[in-house]
Scaffold this active site. Structure first.
Site, PDB file in Angstrom:
ATOM      1  N   TRP A 231      57.387  24.920  69.691  1.00  0.00           N
ATOM      2  CA  TRP A 231      58.591  25.045  68.862  1.00  0.00           C
ATOM      3  C   TRP A 231      59.851  24.868  69.700  1.00  0.00           C
ATOM      4  CZ3 TRP A 231      57.300  23.979  64.293  1.00  0.00           C
ATOM      5  CH2 TRP A 231      56.102  24.451  63.739  1.00  0.00           C
TER       6      TRP A 231
ATOM      7  N   ASP B   3      65.430  31.813  68.742  1.00  0.00           N
ATOM      8  CA  ASP B   3      64.498  31.593  67.635  1.00  0.00           C
ATOM      9  C   ASP B   3      63.563  32.802  67.599  1.00  0.00           C
ATOM     10  OD1 ASP B   3      62.473  30.886  65.923  1.00  0.00           O
ATOM     11  OD2 ASP B   3      61.941  29.016  66.932  1.00  0.00           O
TER      12      ASP B   3
ATOM     13  N   LYS C 105      57.094  35.031  58.147  1.00  0.00           N
ATOM     14  CA  LYS C 105      56.206  35.887  58.947  1.00  0.00           C
ATOM     15  C   LYS C 105      56.515  37.356  58.633  1.00  0.00           C
ATOM     16  CE  LYS C 105      56.144  31.988  61.893  1.00  0.00           C
ATOM     17  NZ  LYS C 105      54.992  31.301  61.467  1.00  0.00           N
TER      18      LYS C 105
HETATM   19  C1  PLP Z   1      58.628  30.391  66.721  1.00  0.00           C
HETATM   20  C2  PLP Z   1      58.704  29.391  65.605  1.00  0.00           C
HETATM   21  N1  PLP Z   1      59.793  28.606  65.511  1.00  0.00           N
HETATM   22  C3  PLP Z   1      59.906  27.697  64.543  1.00  0.00           C
HETATM   23  C4  PLP Z   1      58.909  27.502  63.604  1.00  0.00           C
HETATM   24  C5  PLP Z   1      59.079  26.451  62.559  1.00  0.00           C
HETATM   25  O1  PLP Z   1      59.410  27.061  61.370  1.00  0.00           O
HETATM   26  P1  PLP Z   1      59.585  26.257  60.002  1.00  0.00           P
HETATM   27  O2  PLP Z   1      58.230  25.815  59.600  1.00  0.00           O
HETATM   28  O3  PLP Z   1      60.176  27.307  59.093  1.00  0.00           O
HETATM   29  O4  PLP Z   1      60.508  25.122  60.217  1.00  0.00           O
HETATM   30  C6  PLP Z   1      57.764  28.301  63.660  1.00  0.00           C
HETATM   31  C7  PLP Z   1      56.694  28.141  62.664  1.00  0.00           C
HETATM   32  O5  PLP Z   1      55.657  28.743  62.730  1.00  0.00           O
HETATM   33  C8  PLP Z   1      57.665  29.264  64.684  1.00  0.00           C
HETATM   34  O6  PLP Z   1      56.578  30.045  64.790  1.00  0.00           O
END
Ligand code: PLP
Length: 354
Positions: free
Chosen positions: A100, A167, A191
Site C-alpha cells: 500500500w 495511512d 476495517k
Molecule cells: C493499509 C492500507 N492502505 C490502503 C488500502 C487501500 O484501501 P482502499 O481499498 O479503501 O482503497 C488498504 C486496503 O486494504 C490498506 O490495508
C-alpha cells in the site's frame, strides 16, 4: 451459526451495529422512511454526519486542536493521490513498508520529488525499517501505521518537525497513540470503522493552502472542509454505519478499552505461533501487528488437514494474501477473544493430531 470472522477487510463489525443498521434500512429513526431513501440534506442525515465527524475527533483525542474530520469517497487509494495533490509542493518523504505504501509512492511521484526514507521491499516487507534518513526540507513524511498484508505495525513514530501523514486504514481506533503528532490521518472505513464505501480523513487545518497548484474541487480538502463533508452526495449508509460503530466504541470505553482487548487477542495467537512447532510467524517479532497476524505452516503437507479443520470450526477468512501465502488472522476491534481462542484451539489440535 455465526462464523469466527478473521477477514482482512471488509470485515467483522459489532453485532449490535449490524442489528441497528439493518433496522434503519427498514425504518430510520421511526420516520417511516429507510435510511436508503432519505435526502442527505435532511436533518436526520446531517445529524448523522455531524455525529460521525465529532465522534472521530473525540475518540482520537483531537477535539479543539485545530483538526477537521471528513468522510470522503474513493477509498484509501484516492488518499494516496489526494494527500500529494494537496500537500506536495516540491519534495515528500515516504517510509515504504508494504504494497500500500508502495502504491502511495507511485501516486505521489506524479506531483513532485519523492524520497524513500527507508524501505523493506527487498525483504518482502517482513519488517519495519528503523533507521530513517529524513531530509529536513520535506513537505511531509508519509507513513503506513499497519501493513495489512504482511502483519507488521509501526510501534514508534519518528519525532520530527516535518508534518506526518499517516495511512491508518487497518489499525485506526485500535490502539492509543498521540494522534496530535500527525498532521493528516486517513483510513478506509472497511476495517475498524464500518463498511466499505467511505474513508475517514482527519486533517490539521493549518497544513492546507500552502501549495500553488490548482486542485480540482473533489480532490481539494479545503472544499470538503468548507462544505462540512457534504460537497457532493456523501455515501450515506457507510457513514451511518461508521457512526454506529464509533458510538459502540465510545460506549465500550474508547480506544484504550479496545486496546486492552486487542493486546489480549494478539498475545494469544502469537504465543501459539511461537510454541507450536507446526507454525512459523511471517513478520519480525518486534514489528508484529496486533491487527493482522501472519503465519505459515512449516510443513505444507498439512495444509489440506488444517484447512478442513478450521473451516469445520466455523472459522472464516484466514487465507493469507496471495503475495505472501500462508495464513493471516485479522483481529479487528469487533472480533472477540473467543474467536481467537477458537483458532488457537484448532492450531493446537493440529499439533496433537500430526
Ligand atoms: C493499509 C492500507 N492502505 C490502503 C488500502 C487501500 O484501501 P482502499 O481499498 O479503501 O482503497 C488498504 C486496503 O486494504 C490498506 O490495508
Amino acid at each position: 451459526m455465526k462464523k469466527h470472522n478473521f477477514s482482512a477487510g471488509p470485515c467483522i463489525l459489532p453485532q449490535e451495529v449490524f442489528k441497528e443498521a439493518s433496522q434503519a434500512v427498514l425504518d430510520f429513526n421511526n420516520s417511516g422512511l429507510s435510511i436508503l431513501e432519505i435526502s442527505h440534506r435532511s436533518k436526520d442525515f446531517v445529524d448523522v454526519m455531524e455525529e460521525a465527524r465529532s465522534l472521530a475527533l473525540e475518540l482520537l483525542g483531537l477535539e479543539g486542536k485545530g483538526y477537521k474530520a471528513l468522510f470522503l469517497q474513493g477509498g484509501a487509494s484516492t488518499q494516496f493521490l489526494m494527500t500529494a495533490y494537496n500537500l506536495l509542493q516540491s519534495k515528500a518523504g515516504y517510509l515504504n513498508t508494504g504494497a500500500w505504501s508502495d502504491k502511495a509512492v507511485k501516486e505521489a511521484k506524479k506531483f513532485g520529488e519523492v524520497i524513500e526514507v527507508a524501505s523493506s521491499k527487498d525483504a518482502n516487507f517482513n519488517f519495519i525499517p528503523k533507521k530513517l534518513n529524513i531530509p529536513t526540507d520535506l513537505d511531509y513524511l508519509h507513513l503506513t501505521s499497519n501493513n495489512t498484508i504482511y502483519g507488521t505495525q509501526l510501534k514508534d513514530f519518528p519525532t520530527t518537525d516535518i508534518p506526518l501523514v499517516c495511512d491508518m486504514s487497518s489499525d485506526i481506533f485500535s490502539r492509543q497513540l498521540d494522534f496530535s503528532k500527525f498532521s493528516l490521518i486517513y483510513a478506509g472505513a472497511q476495517k475498524n470503522m464500518g463498511p466499505a464505501g467511505t474513508t475517514l480523513v482527519v486533517i490539521k487545518e493549518d497544513i492546507l493552502g500552502k501549495i500553488e497548484r490548482d486542485i480540482p474541487s473533489m480532490l481539494d480538502y479545503q472544499v470538503h472542509i468548507s462544505k462540512a463533508s457534504m460537497f457532493n452526495t456523501p455515501p450515506v449508509y457507510p457513514v451511518y454505519v461508521s457512526m454506529l460503530t464509533l458510538r459502540w466504541l465510545k460506549q465500550l470505553g474508547g480506544i484504550s478499552a479496545i486496546e486492552e482487548l486487542n493486546e489480549k487477542k494478539a498475545n494469544l495467537i502469537y504465543s501459539e505461533i511461537d510454541v507450536n512447532p507446526l507454525f512459523k510467524g511471517f513478520a519480525a517479532k518486534e514489528d508484529r501487528s496486533y491487527m493482522n497476524a501472519t503465519f505459515t505452516l512449516v510443513n505444507e503437507d498439512l495444509k489440506e488437514t488444517f484447512d478442513a479443520m478450521w473451516k469445520e470450526a466455523g472459522i472464516n477468512g484466514i487465507n493469507g494474501h496471495r503475495s505472501i501465502g500462508g495464513y493471516r488472522a485479522s483481529m479487528y476491534n469487533a472480533l472477540s477473544l473467543e474467536s481467537v481462542a477458537a483458532l488457537v484451539d484448532i492450531m493446537g489440535d493440529l499439533e496433537r493430531k500430526a
